[in-house]
Design a protein around this motif. Structure first.
Motif, PDB file in Angstrom:
ATOM      1  N   TYR A 187     -14.575 -47.107  41.148  1.00 40.04           N
ATOM      2  CA  TYR A 187     -15.138 -48.375  40.708  1.00 40.04           C
ATOM      3  C   TYR A 187     -14.362 -48.853  39.494  1.00 40.04           C
ATOM      4  O   TYR A 187     -13.668 -48.087  38.824  1.00 40.04           O
ATOM      5  CB  TYR A 187     -16.619 -48.220  40.363  1.00 40.04           C
ATOM      6  CG  TYR A 187     -16.847 -47.299  39.193  1.00 40.04           C
ATOM      7  CD1 TYR A 187     -16.993 -45.927  39.387  1.00 40.04           C
ATOM      8  CD2 TYR A 187     -16.889 -47.788  37.891  1.00 40.04           C
ATOM      9  CE1 TYR A 187     -17.161 -45.077  38.309  1.00 40.04           C
ATOM     10  CE2 TYR A 187     -17.066 -46.944  36.819  1.00 40.04           C
ATOM     11  CZ  TYR A 187     -17.199 -45.586  37.039  1.00 40.04           C
ATOM     12  OH  TYR A 187     -17.351 -44.748  35.975  1.00 40.04           O
ATOM     13  N   SER A 188     -14.471 -50.130  39.220  1.00 36.66           N
ATOM     14  CA  SER A 188     -13.895 -50.670  37.996  1.00 36.66           C
ATOM     15  C   SER A 188     -15.027 -51.261  37.173  1.00 36.66           C
ATOM     16  O   SER A 188     -15.764 -52.127  37.642  1.00 36.66           O
ATOM     17  CB  SER A 188     -12.850 -51.745  38.306  1.00 36.66           C
ATOM     18  OG  SER A 188     -13.457 -52.915  38.762  1.00 36.66           O
ATOM     19  N   TYR A 189     -15.163 -50.732  35.968  1.00 32.50           N
ATOM     20  CA  TYR A 189     -16.222 -51.187  35.055  1.00 32.50           C
ATOM     21  C   TYR A 189     -15.955 -50.539  33.725  1.00 32.50           C
ATOM     22  O   TYR A 189     -15.653 -49.356  33.660  1.00 32.50           O
ATOM     23  CB  TYR A 189     -17.598 -50.777  35.583  1.00 32.50           C
ATOM     24  CG  TYR A 189     -18.749 -51.234  34.730  1.00 32.50           C
ATOM     25  CD1 TYR A 189     -19.528 -50.332  34.010  1.00 32.50           C
ATOM     26  CD2 TYR A 189     -19.082 -52.582  34.649  1.00 32.50           C
ATOM     27  CE1 TYR A 189     -20.585 -50.752  33.234  1.00 32.50           C
ATOM     28  CE2 TYR A 189     -20.139 -53.008  33.868  1.00 32.50           C
ATOM     29  CZ  TYR A 189     -20.892 -52.096  33.167  1.00 32.50           C
ATOM     30  OH  TYR A 189     -21.946 -52.524  32.399  1.00 32.50           O
ATOM     31  N   ASN A 249     -12.103 -40.818  35.388  1.00 33.31           N
ATOM     32  CA  ASN A 249     -11.410 -41.190  36.610  1.00 33.31           C
ATOM     33  C   ASN A 249     -12.054 -42.392  37.302  1.00 33.31           C
ATOM     34  O   ASN A 249     -11.599 -42.824  38.360  1.00 33.31           O
ATOM     35  CB  ASN A 249     -11.408 -39.991  37.568  1.00 33.31           C
ATOM     36  CG  ASN A 249     -10.405 -40.137  38.683  1.00 33.31           C
ATOM     37  OD1 ASN A 249      -9.332 -40.693  38.499  1.00 33.31           O
ATOM     38  ND2 ASN A 249     -10.767 -39.652  39.873  1.00 33.31           N
ATOM     39  N   SER A 250     -13.121 -42.909  36.735  1.00 33.70           N
ATOM     40  CA  SER A 250     -13.886 -44.014  37.337  1.00 33.70           C
ATOM     41  C   SER A 250     -14.216 -43.714  38.797  1.00 33.70           C
ATOM     42  O   SER A 250     -14.024 -44.544  39.693  1.00 33.70           O
ATOM     43  CB  SER A 250     -13.106 -45.334  37.242  1.00 33.70           C
ATOM     44  OG  SER A 250     -12.883 -45.681  35.900  1.00 33.70           O
ATOM     45  N   ALA A 278     -13.755 -58.235  36.436  1.00 33.73           N
ATOM     46  CA  ALA A 278     -14.859 -58.221  37.384  1.00 33.73           C
ATOM     47  C   ALA A 278     -15.039 -56.803  37.937  1.00 33.73           C
ATOM     48  O   ALA A 278     -14.080 -56.055  38.095  1.00 33.73           O
ATOM     49  CB  ALA A 278     -14.604 -59.198  38.524  1.00 33.73           C
ATOM     50  N   GLN A 279     -16.287 -56.496  38.210  1.00 29.35           N
ATOM     51  CA  GLN A 279     -16.544 -55.192  38.797  1.00 29.35           C
ATOM     52  C   GLN A 279     -16.060 -55.138  40.235  1.00 29.35           C
ATOM     53  O   GLN A 279     -16.077 -56.141  40.947  1.00 29.35           O
ATOM     54  CB  GLN A 279     -18.039 -54.905  38.768  1.00 29.35           C
ATOM     55  CG  GLN A 279     -18.601 -54.683  37.384  1.00 29.35           C
ATOM     56  CD  GLN A 279     -20.083 -54.360  37.421  1.00 29.35           C
ATOM     57  OE1 GLN A 279     -20.809 -54.906  38.223  1.00 29.35           O
ATOM     58  NE2 GLN A 279     -20.528 -53.466  36.557  1.00 29.35           N
ATOM     59  N   SER A 280     -15.660 -53.949  40.662  1.00 28.89           N
ATOM     60  CA  SER A 280     -15.273 -53.767  42.058  1.00 28.89           C
ATOM     61  C   SER A 280     -15.508 -52.315  42.449  1.00 28.89           C
ATOM     62  O   SER A 280     -15.607 -51.434  41.595  1.00 28.89           O
ATOM     63  CB  SER A 280     -13.813 -54.150  42.289  1.00 28.89           C
ATOM     64  OG  SER A 280     -12.963 -53.267  41.602  1.00 28.89           O
ATOM     65  N   VAL A 281     -15.598 -52.096  43.731  1.00 30.18           N
ATOM     66  CA  VAL A 281     -15.770 -50.756  44.284  1.00 30.18           C
ATOM     67  C   VAL A 281     -14.763 -50.572  45.404  1.00 30.18           C
ATOM     68  O   VAL A 281     -14.648 -51.434  46.282  1.00 30.18           O
ATOM     69  CB  VAL A 281     -17.197 -50.559  44.829  1.00 30.18           C
ATOM     70  CG1 VAL A 281     -17.327 -49.188  45.483  1.00 30.18           C
ATOM     71  CG2 VAL A 281     -18.225 -50.714  43.715  1.00 30.18           C
ATOM     72  N   THR A 282     -14.052 -49.454  45.364  1.00 29.01           N
ATOM     73  CA  THR A 282     -13.046 -49.161  46.387  1.00 29.01           C
ATOM     74  C   THR A 282     -13.393 -47.870  47.099  1.00 29.01           C
ATOM     75  O   THR A 282     -13.567 -46.828  46.461  1.00 29.01           O
ATOM     76  CB  THR A 282     -11.646 -49.038  45.761  1.00 29.01           C
ATOM     77  OG1 THR A 282     -11.316 -50.254  45.093  1.00 29.01           O
ATOM     78  CG2 THR A 282     -10.606 -48.761  46.842  1.00 29.01           C
ATOM     79  N   TYR A 290     -20.995 -44.680  55.366  1.00 27.18           N
ATOM     80  CA  TYR A 290     -21.440 -44.403  54.006  1.00 27.18           C
ATOM     81  C   TYR A 290     -20.888 -45.465  53.062  1.00 27.18           C
ATOM     82  O   TYR A 290     -19.688 -45.753  53.063  1.00 27.18           O
ATOM     83  CB  TYR A 290     -20.955 -43.012  53.573  1.00 27.18           C
ATOM     84  CG  TYR A 290     -21.637 -41.909  54.348  1.00 27.18           C
ATOM     85  CD1 TYR A 290     -21.213 -41.589  55.635  1.00 27.18           C
ATOM     86  CD2 TYR A 290     -22.718 -41.205  53.814  1.00 27.18           C
ATOM     87  CE1 TYR A 290     -21.852 -40.596  56.378  1.00 27.18           C
ATOM     88  CE2 TYR A 290     -23.356 -40.207  54.537  1.00 27.18           C
ATOM     89  CZ  TYR A 290     -22.922 -39.915  55.822  1.00 27.18           C
ATOM     90  OH  TYR A 290     -23.554 -38.940  56.551  1.00 27.18           O
ATOM     91  N   PHE A 291     -21.795 -46.029  52.284  1.00 26.90           N
ATOM     92  CA  PHE A 291     -21.427 -47.099  51.355  1.00 26.90           C
ATOM     93  C   PHE A 291     -21.647 -46.652  49.920  1.00 26.90           C
ATOM     94  O   PHE A 291     -22.710 -46.136  49.576  1.00 26.90           O
ATOM     95  CB  PHE A 291     -22.287 -48.342  51.597  1.00 26.90           C
ATOM     96  CG  PHE A 291     -22.016 -49.049  52.889  1.00 26.90           C
ATOM     97  CD1 PHE A 291     -22.737 -48.764  54.031  1.00 26.90           C
ATOM     98  CD2 PHE A 291     -21.021 -50.018  52.953  1.00 26.90           C
ATOM     99  CE1 PHE A 291     -22.486 -49.431  55.231  1.00 26.90           C
ATOM    100  CE2 PHE A 291     -20.762 -50.688  54.146  1.00 26.90           C
ATOM    101  CZ  PHE A 291     -21.488 -50.392  55.279  1.00 26.90           C
ATOM    102  N   CYS A 292     -20.657 -46.907  49.101  1.00 28.97           N
ATOM    103  CA  CYS A 292     -20.766 -46.723  47.668  1.00 28.97           C
ATOM    104  C   CYS A 292     -21.061 -48.088  47.043  1.00 28.97           C
ATOM    105  O   CYS A 292     -20.532 -49.119  47.505  1.00 28.97           O
ATOM    106  CB  CYS A 292     -19.466 -46.154  47.125  1.00 28.97           C
ATOM    107  SG  CYS A 292     -19.443 -45.814  45.367  1.00 28.97           S
ATOM    108  N   ALA A 293     -21.901 -48.120  46.012  1.00 28.06           N
ATOM    109  CA  ALA A 293     -22.240 -49.385  45.365  1.00 28.06           C
ATOM    110  C   ALA A 293     -22.394 -49.171  43.866  1.00 28.06           C
ATOM    111  O   ALA A 293     -22.778 -48.087  43.416  1.00 28.06           O
ATOM    112  CB  ALA A 293     -23.533 -49.956  45.951  1.00 28.06           C
ATOM    113  N   VAL A 294     -22.093 -50.220  43.107  1.00 27.96           N
ATOM    114  CA  VAL A 294     -22.200 -50.162  41.648  1.00 27.96           C
ATOM    115  C   VAL A 294     -23.004 -51.363  41.188  1.00 27.96           C
ATOM    116  O   VAL A 294     -22.948 -52.438  41.777  1.00 27.96           O
ATOM    117  CB  VAL A 294     -20.803 -50.116  41.004  1.00 27.96           C
ATOM    118  CG1 VAL A 294     -20.000 -51.368  41.348  1.00 27.96           C
ATOM    119  CG2 VAL A 294     -20.899 -49.974  39.493  1.00 27.96           C
TER     120      VAL A 294
END
Lengths: 116, 114
Positions: free
Chosen positions: A25-27, A71-72, A1-5, A89-93
């Motif tokens: 992110y993981s993808y 490095n994702s 599953a995708q995720s963002v840290t 600040y939000f990061c999104a994928v």
């Protein structure tokens, strides 16, 4: 599953200092990546986005981000911060993996405090 | 510039109360979204729609209904409000899917359920 840290819940810097806010992110493929900013008592606004091409993307107000596939990561940078940059600040994928182009996967956000 | 207007800006209700949050966008975007924002959870998608009469289930739909009456208007309904629904709610719109396109957010509605 995708995720963002976003590993840093809160970052404090002095005005005029440089800034890096981290996002991983993981993808397995190449995702669509976004940074949004939320100023106090406002909704979120797009800072910048990356689809393809030059891995360094420029955004508004002097912000930029670099996509490093190995490095994702998609870290946000600014050379010299101003007190008005204080915000969350939000990061999104993009959630392309789930076969739905309607959704984003959001990080938890990093609260930036700029001391004058 | 896309405009998304939410009302009310603040709402207080009691447990078991009935609440409707309203959202209007004026740029003829196809997609509209309802999110909730809570400390430690970031943004969580409740419901979304890609056109009038359409409704899609988000990631945290329990306790919420939504209805897209027109291209412009998207409503979030809490029919039996609970304290766990105390949150900051955002509406957003995009021309096409959010995964590839800019989301435009409203200023938010702060809901307190006592």
């Amino acid at each position: 599953a995708q995720s963002v840290t976003q590993p840093d819940a809160r970052v404090t810097v002095s005005e005029g200092a440089s800034l890096q806010l981290r996002c991983k992110y993981s993808y397995s493929g190449t995702p669509y990546l976004f940074w949004y900013v939320q100023y106090p008592r406002q909704g979120l606004q797009l800072l910048l986005k990356y689809y393809s091409g030059d891995p360094v993307v420029q955004g508004v107000n002097g912000f930029e981000a670099e996509f490093i596939k190995s490095n994702s990561s998609f870290h946000l940078r600014k050379a010299s911060v101003h007190w008005s940059d204080s915000a969350v600040y939000f990061c999104a994928v993009s959630a392309i993996d789930v076969g739905d182009n309607s959704k984003l996967i959001w990080g938890l956000g990093t609260s930036l405090v700029v001391n004058p | 510039e896309a405009a998304v207007t939410q009302s009310p800006r603040n709402k207080v209700t009691v447990t078991g109360g009935n609440v409707t949050l309203s959202c209007r966008q004026t740029n003829s975007h196809n997609y509209m979204y309802w999110y909730r924002q809570d400390t430690g959870h970031g943004l969580r998608l409740i419901h979304y729609s890609y056109g009038a009469g359409n409704l899609q289930i988000g990631d945290v739909p329990d306790g919420y209904k939504a209805t897209r009456t027109t291209q412009e208007d998207f409503f979030l309904l809490l029919e039996l409000a609970s304290p766990s629904q105390t949150s900051l709610y955002f509406c957003a719109s995009s021309d096409l899917g959010a995964s590839q396109n800019t989301l435009y957010f409203g200023a938010g509605t702060r809901l307190s359920v006592l």
